[in-house]
Design a protein around this motif. Structure first.
Motif, short mmCIF file in Angstrom:
data_model
loop_
_atom_site.label_atom_id
_atom_site.label_comp_id
_atom_site.label_asym_id
_atom_site.label_seq_id
_atom_site.Cartn_x
_atom_site.Cartn_y
_atom_site.Cartn_z
N MET A 1 47.62 59.49 44.61
CA MET A 1 46.63 60.09 45.00
C MET A 1 45.81 59.14 44.24
N ALA A 2 44.56 58.61 44.98
CA ALA A 2 42.92 57.73 44.62
C ALA A 2 41.83 58.44 43.77
N ASN A 3 41.77 57.83 43.00
CA ASN A 3 40.89 58.70 41.83
C ASN A 3 39.36 57.83 41.69
N PHE A 4 38.32 58.70 41.85
CA PHE A 4 37.20 57.63 41.56
C PHE A 4 36.89 57.79 39.83
N GLN A 5 36.44 56.60 39.40
CA GLN A 5 35.78 56.54 37.94
C GLN A 5 34.67 56.00 38.04
N ILE A 6 33.89 56.76 36.85
CA ILE A 6 33.09 56.90 36.51
C ILE A 6 32.50 55.55 35.40
N SER A 7 32.32 55.32 35.43
CA SER A 7 31.84 54.31 33.46
C SER A 7 30.50 53.89 33.96
N ARG A 8 30.13 53.26 32.85
CA ARG A 8 28.54 53.07 32.09
C ARG A 8 28.58 51.41 31.53
N THR A 9 27.82 50.42 32.30
CA THR A 9 27.54 49.36 31.73
C THR A 9 25.92 48.58 31.63
N SER A 10 25.90 48.27 31.11
CA SER A 10 24.36 47.82 30.58
C SER A 10 23.27 49.00 31.47
N GLY A 11 23.24 50.20 30.74
CA GLY A 11 22.92 51.44 31.12
C GLY A 11 22.82 51.41 32.31
N GLN A 12 23.74 51.83 33.15
CA GLN A 12 23.96 51.67 33.90
C GLN A 12 25.15 52.74 34.37
N TYR A 13 25.12 53.32 35.36
CA TYR A 13 27.07 54.18 36.01
C TYR A 13 27.01 53.14 37.09
N TRP A 14 27.84 53.40 36.91
CA TRP A 14 28.92 53.32 38.53
C TRP A 14 30.44 53.62 38.82
N TYR A 15 30.24 53.58 40.09
CA TYR A 15 32.08 54.73 40.37
C TYR A 15 32.67 53.37 40.64
N HIS A 16 33.43 53.18 40.92
CA HIS A 16 34.53 52.76 41.54
C HIS A 16 35.74 53.70 41.63
N LEU A 17 36.15 53.56 43.55
CA LEU A 17 37.42 54.48 44.21
C LEU A 17 38.67 53.82 43.54
N ARG A 18 39.75 54.04 43.32
CA ARG A 18 40.68 53.59 42.81
C ARG A 18 41.58 54.25 43.88
N ALA A 19 42.20 53.10 44.41
CA ALA A 19 44.31 53.84 45.40
C ALA A 19 44.81 54.33 44.73
N ASP A 20 45.99 55.06 44.47
CA ASP A 20 46.87 55.43 44.31
C ASP A 20 47.74 53.89 43.81
N ASN A 21 47.24 52.37 43.88
CA ASN A 21 48.53 51.51 43.71
C ASN A 21 47.49 51.16 43.23
N GLY A 22 46.46 51.76 41.45
CA GLY A 22 45.41 51.42 40.95
C GLY A 22 44.31 50.27 41.26
N GLU A 23 44.78 50.18 42.99
CA GLU A 23 43.81 48.58 43.30
C GLU A 23 42.16 49.21 43.16
#
Length: 106
Positions: A1-23
């Motif tokens: 199952m894919a998941n959204f990952q939220i991270s904070r870098t340089s004072g901003q929040y970003w999301y990445h949607l990762r497929a179940d294979n990690g890409e």
């Protein structure tokens, strides 16, 4: 199952949607608050219809932009070497994003 990952870098929040294979399949813009980033993710989940994706080919690479109903880009794909791989990336977003869980990394 894919998941959204939220991270904070340089004072901003970003999301990445990762497929179940990690890409990483799709990434969002930098947001000034976590709440805005979470709203961006909700917009991605709500806009997973085929007409919300704009495919492109530039500089020898394929990609797509994920666009909300107001015309704003809510996500950008990673770069692909073939149109088929890009189209598979779109299919992953349409199939997996609506139910993907959100994981905070920061």
């Amino acid at each position: 199952m894919a998941n959204f990952q939220i991270s904070r870098t340089s004072g901003q929040y970003w999301y990445h949607l990762r497929a179940d294979n990690g890409e990483i399949v799709q990434s969002g813009e930098g947001y000034t608050s976590k709440a805005s980033c979470e709203n961006g993710i909700q917009s991605v989940k709500a806009n997973c219809q085929p007409q919300r994706f704009e495919s492109y080919f530039t500089a020898g690479q394929y990609g797509f932009n994920h666009v909300a109903t107001n015309g704003e880009i809510i996500g950008r794909s990673e770069k692909y070497t073939t149109a088929q791989a890009r189209d598979q990336g779109i299919q992953v977003v349409m199939r997996e994003a609506p139910e993907a869980r959100v994981q905070e990394l920061s």
